[in-house]
Design an enzyme around this catalytic site. Structure first.
Site, PDB file in Angstrom:
ATOM      1  N   ASP A   8      55.709  55.760  29.273  1.00  0.00           N
ATOM      2  CA  ASP A   8      56.188  55.889  27.894  1.00  0.00           C
ATOM      3  C   ASP A   8      55.913  57.322  27.411  1.00  0.00           C
ATOM      4  O   ASP A   8      55.491  58.193  28.180  1.00  0.00           O
ATOM      5  CB  ASP A   8      55.611  54.795  26.978  1.00  0.00           C
ATOM      6  CG  ASP A   8      54.141  54.987  26.635  1.00  0.00           C
ATOM      7  OD1 ASP A   8      53.535  55.987  27.079  1.00  0.00           O
ATOM      8  OD2 ASP A   8      53.585  54.133  25.907  1.00  0.00           O
ATOM      9  N   CYS A  65      51.121  54.488  30.735  1.00  0.00           N
ATOM     10  CA  CYS A  65      51.298  54.499  29.275  1.00  0.00           C
ATOM     11  C   CYS A  65      49.993  55.040  28.697  1.00  0.00           C
ATOM     12  O   CYS A  65      49.248  55.731  29.396  1.00  0.00           O
ATOM     13  CB  CYS A  65      51.712  53.135  28.729  1.00  0.00           C
ATOM     14  SG  CYS A  65      50.505  51.813  28.919  1.00  0.00           S
ATOM     15  N   GLY A  66      49.702  54.753  27.441  1.00  0.00           N
ATOM     16  CA  GLY A  66      48.479  55.300  26.859  1.00  0.00           C
ATOM     17  C   GLY A  66      47.234  54.782  27.553  1.00  0.00           C
ATOM     18  O   GLY A  66      46.320  55.532  27.877  1.00  0.00           O
ATOM     19  N   THR A  67      47.212  53.475  27.789  1.00  0.00           N
ATOM     20  CA  THR A  67      46.067  52.832  28.445  1.00  0.00           C
ATOM     21  C   THR A  67      46.370  52.315  29.844  1.00  0.00           C
ATOM     22  O   THR A  67      45.440  51.964  30.578  1.00  0.00           O
ATOM     23  CB  THR A  67      45.613  51.612  27.617  1.00  0.00           C
ATOM     24  OG1 THR A  67      46.747  50.731  27.509  1.00  0.00           O
ATOM     25  CG2 THR A  67      45.139  52.018  26.233  1.00  0.00           C
ATOM     26  N   GLY A  68      47.634  52.171  30.167  1.00  0.00           N
ATOM     27  CA  GLY A  68      48.049  51.487  31.398  1.00  0.00           C
ATOM     28  C   GLY A  68      48.218  49.995  31.200  1.00  0.00           C
ATOM     29  O   GLY A  68      48.758  49.300  32.067  1.00  0.00           O
ATOM     30  N   GLY A  70      49.758  47.961  28.479  1.00  0.00           N
ATOM     31  CA  GLY A  70      51.034  47.367  28.057  1.00  0.00           C
ATOM     32  C   GLY A  70      52.085  47.444  29.144  1.00  0.00           C
ATOM     33  O   GLY A  70      52.791  46.465  29.433  1.00  0.00           O
ATOM     34  N   ARG A 132      41.586  36.611  54.824  1.00  0.00           N
ATOM     35  CA  ARG A 132      41.282  35.694  53.712  1.00  0.00           C
ATOM     36  C   ARG A 132      41.903  36.197  52.404  1.00  0.00           C
ATOM     37  O   ARG A 132      42.194  35.411  51.500  1.00  0.00           O
ATOM     38  CB  ARG A 132      39.772  35.528  53.546  1.00  0.00           C
ATOM     39  CG  ARG A 132      39.041  36.768  53.073  1.00  0.00           C
ATOM     40  CD  ARG A 132      37.533  36.565  53.096  1.00  0.00           C
ATOM     41  NE  ARG A 132      36.792  37.675  52.504  1.00  0.00           N
ATOM     42  CZ  ARG A 132      36.556  38.831  53.114  1.00  0.00           C
ATOM     43  NH1 ARG A 132      37.028  39.050  54.331  1.00  0.00           N
ATOM     44  NH2 ARG A 132      35.858  39.785  52.524  1.00  0.00           N
ATOM     45  N   HIS A 133      42.148  37.491  52.335  1.00  0.00           N
ATOM     46  CA  HIS A 133      42.740  38.039  51.110  1.00  0.00           C
ATOM     47  C   HIS A 133      44.213  37.632  50.979  1.00  0.00           C
ATOM     48  O   HIS A 133      44.722  37.468  49.877  1.00  0.00           O
ATOM     49  CB  HIS A 133      42.587  39.557  51.080  1.00  0.00           C
ATOM     50  CG  HIS A 133      41.157  39.991  51.181  1.00  0.00           C
ATOM     51  ND1 HIS A 133      40.226  39.664  50.221  1.00  0.00           N
ATOM     52  CD2 HIS A 133      40.496  40.673  52.146  1.00  0.00           C
ATOM     53  CE1 HIS A 133      39.050  40.145  50.582  1.00  0.00           C
ATOM     54  NE2 HIS A 133      39.182  40.759  51.749  1.00  0.00           N
ATOM     55  N   ARG A 136      44.442  34.300  49.269  1.00  0.00           N
ATOM     56  CA  ARG A 136      44.215  34.381  47.822  1.00  0.00           C
ATOM     57  C   ARG A 136      45.400  35.008  47.096  1.00  0.00           C
ATOM     58  O   ARG A 136      45.765  34.580  45.990  1.00  0.00           O
ATOM     59  CB  ARG A 136      42.928  35.184  47.563  1.00  0.00           C
ATOM     60  CG  ARG A 136      41.704  34.423  48.070  1.00  0.00           C
ATOM     61  CD  ARG A 136      40.493  35.292  48.233  1.00  0.00           C
ATOM     62  NE  ARG A 136      39.406  34.531  48.852  1.00  0.00           N
ATOM     63  CZ  ARG A 136      38.315  35.088  49.368  1.00  0.00           C
ATOM     64  NH1 ARG A 136      38.163  36.403  49.357  1.00  0.00           N
ATOM     65  NH2 ARG A 136      37.383  34.341  49.892  1.00  0.00           N
TER      66      ARG A 136
HETATM   67  C1  RB5 Z   1      51.670  53.677  22.572  1.00  0.00           C
HETATM   68  O1  RB5 Z   1      51.143  54.142  21.379  1.00  0.00           O
HETATM   69  C2  RB5 Z   1      50.643  52.805  23.273  1.00  0.00           C
HETATM   70  O2  RB5 Z   1      50.500  51.597  22.607  1.00  0.00           O
HETATM   71  C3  RB5 Z   1      51.035  52.593  24.718  1.00  0.00           C
HETATM   72  O3  RB5 Z   1      51.143  53.819  25.356  1.00  0.00           O
HETATM   73  C4  RB5 Z   1      50.085  51.780  25.575  1.00  0.00           C
HETATM   74  O4  RB5 Z   1      48.777  52.262  25.495  1.00  0.00           O
HETATM   75  C5  RB5 Z   1      50.149  50.310  25.389  1.00  0.00           C
HETATM   76  O5  RB5 Z   1      49.502  49.525  26.081  1.00  0.00           O
END
Ligand code: RB5
Length: 148
Positions: A8, A65-68, A70, A132-133, A136
């Site tokens: 994003d 994305c910002g955190t990975g 979403g 075994r993996h 799973r």
């Molecule tokens: C965008 O602001 C932010 O929400 C997106 O990059 C991400 O971190 C969502 O999980």
């Protein structure tokens, strides 16, 4: 390896660095966007890369994305996808070795470029151990079938 990448608006700069790094290592990269700094909706790009992985158009996916979070959550809604958020190399290694994940995700607001490159390299160098993996992983994927 042919790798699909998607992101994003928060991850434009980091994506450019990762693409350059992958090409230097001899990989082929398919860029699914976004390539605009305008605020956008990460599920669009998570789904696009996930569908390319499942269809075989690319062998592995990378999502940023910002955190990975979403963008990986969106990818994991596509049948056949195992996307993992990895903020350090140990998790990246285990996500391949034990979970046979086919999409790596990380956050541009969480990891710097050099750490992200280490995570990517570890991911691409690690083979699934099977055994075994495999049982799973099969159990994880069987959960999808119960949703049909
Ligand atoms: C965008 O602001 C932010 O929400 C997106 O990059 C991400 O971190 C969502 O999980």
């Amino acid at each position: 390896m042919k790798i699909g990448i998607g992101n994003d608006h928060s991850a434009l700069e980091l994506k450019a660095e990762i693409i350059e790094h992958l090409k230097e290592k001899g990989h082929e990269v398919v860029d699914f966007g976004t390539n605009s700094p305008e605020s956008c909706d990460y599920p669009v790009y998570g789904e696009a890369v996930a569908r390319a992985v499942v269809s075989g158009e690319v062998e592995q996916g990378i999502l940023i994305c910002g955190t990975g979070l979403g963008i990986s959550l969106a990818a994991n809604k596509v049948k056949g996808i195992r996307a993992a958020v990895c903020s350090e190399p140990f998790t990246a290694k285990m996500a391949r070795a034990h979970n046979n994940c086919n999409i790596l995700a990380f956050g541009a607001r969480v990891v710097g470029a050099e750490l992200a490159k280490m995570i990517v390299d570890t991911w691409l160098e690690t083979e699934f151990e099977g055994g075994r993996h495999q049982r799973r992983v099969d159990m994880i994927m069987a959960i999808e079938d119960k949703e049909d």
